[in-house]
Design an enzyme around this catalytic site. Structure first.
Site, PDB file in Angstrom:
ATOM      1  N   TYR A 185      37.156  95.064  26.658  1.00 29.90           N
ATOM      2  CA  TYR A 185      38.489  94.765  27.565  1.00 29.90           C
ATOM      3  C   TYR A 185      39.646  94.942  27.372  1.00 29.90           C
ATOM      4  O   TYR A 185      40.473  93.981  27.250  1.00 29.90           O
ATOM      5  CB  TYR A 185      38.571  92.996  27.715  1.00 29.90           C
ATOM      6  CG  TYR A 185      36.738  91.812  28.722  1.00 29.90           C
ATOM      7  CD1 TYR A 185      35.828  92.938  29.281  1.00 29.90           C
ATOM      8  CD2 TYR A 185      36.129  91.937  27.393  1.00 29.90           C
ATOM      9  CE1 TYR A 185      35.078  92.430  29.709  1.00 29.90           C
ATOM     10  CE2 TYR A 185      34.559  90.975  27.517  1.00 29.90           C
ATOM     11  CZ  TYR A 185      34.252  91.765  28.609  1.00 29.90           C
ATOM     12  OH  TYR A 185      32.960  91.398  28.931  1.00 29.90           O
ATOM     13  N   TYR A 209      30.635  86.198  37.357  1.00 33.61           N
ATOM     14  CA  TYR A 209      30.807  86.971  36.435  1.00 33.61           C
ATOM     15  C   TYR A 209      28.695  86.698  36.186  1.00 33.61           C
ATOM     16  O   TYR A 209      28.416  85.785  35.323  1.00 33.61           O
ATOM     17  CB  TYR A 209      31.469  86.652  34.765  1.00 33.61           C
ATOM     18  CG  TYR A 209      31.525  87.279  34.571  1.00 33.61           C
ATOM     19  CD1 TYR A 209      32.003  88.583  34.544  1.00 33.61           C
ATOM     20  CD2 TYR A 209      30.451  87.009  32.808  1.00 33.61           C
ATOM     21  CE1 TYR A 209      32.049  89.699  32.709  1.00 33.61           C
ATOM     22  CE2 TYR A 209      30.703  87.698  32.169  1.00 33.61           C
ATOM     23  CZ  TYR A 209      30.280  88.917  31.685  1.00 33.61           C
ATOM     24  OH  TYR A 209      30.556  89.946  31.398  1.00 33.61           O
ATOM     25  N   ASP A 228      21.911  81.143  35.704  1.00 31.92           N
ATOM     26  CA  ASP A 228      22.645  81.875  34.424  1.00 31.92           C
ATOM     27  C   ASP A 228      23.105  80.985  33.670  1.00 31.92           C
ATOM     28  O   ASP A 228      24.376  80.740  33.980  1.00 31.92           O
ATOM     29  CB  ASP A 228      23.281  83.368  34.817  1.00 31.92           C
ATOM     30  CG  ASP A 228      23.966  84.291  34.244  1.00 31.92           C
ATOM     31  OD1 ASP A 228      24.177  83.679  32.923  1.00 31.92           O
ATOM     32  OD2 ASP A 228      24.564  85.390  34.184  1.00 31.92           O
ATOM     33  N   LYS A 272      24.074  83.721  24.763  1.00 28.94           N
ATOM     34  CA  LYS A 272      25.438  82.874  24.320  1.00 28.94           C
ATOM     35  C   LYS A 272      25.000  81.734  23.221  1.00 28.94           C
ATOM     36  O   LYS A 272      25.522  82.988  21.487  1.00 28.94           O
ATOM     37  CB  LYS A 272      26.127  82.453  24.963  1.00 28.94           C
ATOM     38  CG  LYS A 272      27.182  83.300  25.521  1.00 28.94           C
ATOM     39  CD  LYS A 272      28.413  83.218  26.210  1.00 28.94           C
ATOM     40  CE  LYS A 272      29.384  84.109  26.946  1.00 28.94           C
ATOM     41  NZ  LYS A 272      28.928  84.866  28.059  1.00 28.94           N
TER      42      LYS A 272
HETATM   43  C1  LIG Z   1      28.605  86.359  28.538  1.00 25.52           C
HETATM   44  C2  LIG Z   1      28.054  85.915  30.012  1.00 25.52           C
HETATM   45  C3  LIG Z   1      27.025  87.330  30.261  1.00 25.52           C
HETATM   46  C4  LIG Z   1      26.985  88.767  29.378  1.00 25.52           C
HETATM   47  O1  LIG Z   1      26.656  88.272  28.066  1.00 25.52           O
HETATM   48  P1  LIG Z   1      26.039  89.010  26.850  1.00 25.52           P
HETATM   49  O2  LIG Z   1      25.426  88.823  25.732  1.00 25.52           O
HETATM   50  O3  LIG Z   1      27.864  89.570  26.739  1.00 25.52           O
HETATM   51  O4  LIG Z   1      25.981  91.005  27.506  1.00 25.52           O
HETATM   52  C5  LIG Z   1      26.512  87.078  31.592  1.00 25.52           C
HETATM   53  N1  LIG Z   1      26.625  85.487  31.723  1.00 25.52           N
HETATM   54  C6  LIG Z   1      27.355  85.109  31.866  1.00 25.52           C
HETATM   55  C7  LIG Z   1      27.189  83.704  32.525  1.00 25.52           C
HETATM   56  C8  LIG Z   1      28.076  84.963  30.645  1.00 25.52           C
HETATM   57  O5  LIG Z   1      29.363  83.932  30.599  1.00 25.52           O
END
Ligand SMILES: *Cc1c(COP(=O)(O)O)cnc(C)c1O
Length: 396
Positions: free
Chosen positions: A6, A132, A219, A246
């Site tokens: 980024y 996102y 998500d 995460k």
């Molecule tokens: C960080 C994130 C992702 C992507 O995860 P990565 O391990 O970086 O590919 C997807 N969805 C949300 C809500 C996120 O915060």
């Protein structure tokens, strides 16, 4: 040459080199810094945790990794049993992958093929403005974040709506029968600007998805494991597919999981090989990652992290609620997450360096300054983090 994330490499400030990390601290060339963003929200137990270290070491003595095609092993079996038990409802079917973005791709592919398998031609995803979901192509399409994805403008087969019940109702009225899924970051939209919205929207989404036979995907890559103050938002409103990443491994090893309910799983189950799910990341179910994820979940349970998070939320409210400044648009707090949104991103220029000079690592983005601290943080350390954020505005 390392190509950093980024960033414009030409103007990027020198990254801070970490020599050692322990608890909430990063030991760097610029001194000991409290990590106020938990390595992108993942290191919820802090660094160099003895229990997590032991889990990795124990497994490492047996083996680090074997493929999941044709093979299986205890760490992945035990983690799956734990997740099936621990997660709400019948979210029991775990498909592993190596990152959150891939796990989102898996969820979307699953939802689409679920519909293909039952002979449906549904071709549209309902998603949220300011969403996102990761940086891979379909994740970008369901996302809505100019700062990240402006060079890739196509949004084929995706409708984006604001987090308002009337917009939700209108989208289902107009497109309900074309949708194969709805995907949301529940309650808290992270990288798209730390936007928070109410539970009522999710209850309505659940009801409308049921009415129109649409799969609901949460998500929770960012919101999972307590970040909103809920263990999972899925504890309050049950999705059909849940994506975790995460903090899944306590920040130790990149890993993610897409968890489906029985209905989704059964949509693939049968004698016809063509109904099977055609996906398989090389490192899915990595033994070190699964072992440390299981240890992380046990810590989360044993140490009543939800109480810790409630305390973090209280202190954040206490410290930030009175903060008023003409440059600040809004202060928002939810669970283990606090955010100050300013009108003009230029206001935050220099803040990261200032924070370092005060012993805190922080990384604002766009017009957002935020903290997502490790849950093991001590009260005075948390007050230091929040104090530095406030001082940026109060020192004149
Ligand atoms: C960080 C994130 C992702 C992507 O995860 P990565 O391990 O970086 O590919 C997807 N969805 C949300 C809500 C996120 O915060």
């Amino acid at each position: 040459m390392i190509w950093y994330p980024y960033t414009q490499m030409k103007t990027m400030p020198e990254p801070i080199k970490v020599e050692k990390a322990d608890g909430v601290f990063l030991y760097t060339g610029k001194g000991r810094l409290i990590d106020s963003v938990s390595s992108w929200w993942s290191a919820i137990h802090g660094y160099n945790h003895p229990v997590l270290n032991a889990a990795v070491t124990r497994q490492l003595e047996k083996f680090a990794h074997v493929m999941l095609g044709g093979l299986t092993h205890d760490p992945v079996l035990e983690l799956t049993e734990k997740l099936a038990d621990w997660l709400p409802g019948d979210l029991d079917y775990c498909f592993y992958s190596d990152s959150g973005s891939v796990a989102v791709e898996v969820a979307l592919k699953m939802a689409l093929q679920y519909n293909v398998n039952r002979g449906s031609g549904r071709n549209t995803v309902l998603a949220l403005k300011n969403a996102y979901h990761g940086d891979t192509f379909k994740a970008m399409e369901v996302g809505d974040d100019e700062d990240y994805h402006f060079a890739f403008p196509t949004k084929r087969g995706v409708i984006h709506i604001p987090t308002k019940v009337d917009a939700l109702q209108a989208a289902f009225d107009a497109h309900g029968d074309e949708l194969y899924c709805m995907i949301v970051e529940p309650l808290l939209q992270g990288a798209g600007g730390m936007k928070m919205y109410g539970e009522e929207f999710l209850h309505r989404a659940r009801a409308l998805c049921d009415k129109h036979d649409v799969l609901l995907i949460f998500d929770e890559v960012a919101t999972g494991f307590g970040r909103t103050g809920n263990r999972f938002v899925a504890d309050k409103v049950l999705p059909d597919i849940l994506v975790l990443g995460k903090a899944l491994t306590g920040g130790y090893i990149g890993h993610a999981v897409t968890v489906a309910n029985r209905r989704v799983y059964n949509g693939f189950y049968g004698d016809d090989p063509r109904l099977g799910f055609m996906h398989g990341p090389t490192f899915m179910g990595n033994a070190l990652a699964c072992g440390v994820a299981l240890a992380s979940i046990k810590l989360f349970e044993e140490q009543t992290y939800t109480d810790k998070i409630r305390r973090i939320e209280e202190i954040q409210q206490e410290e930030l609620s009175g903060l008023v400044d003409e440059r600040i648009k809004e202060v928002r707090v939810a669970g283990g997450c606090a955010c100050i949104e300013v009108y003009d991103p230029a206001v935050l220029k220099g803040f990261a360096d200032y924070a370092v000079s005060r012993g805190v690592f922080n990384r604002p983005f766009g017009n957002i300054m935020y903290a997502a601290v490790p849950y093991v943080i001590q009260e005075e350390q948390l007050r230091t983090v929040l104090g530095v954020m406030k001082e940026w505005f109060l020192r004149g």
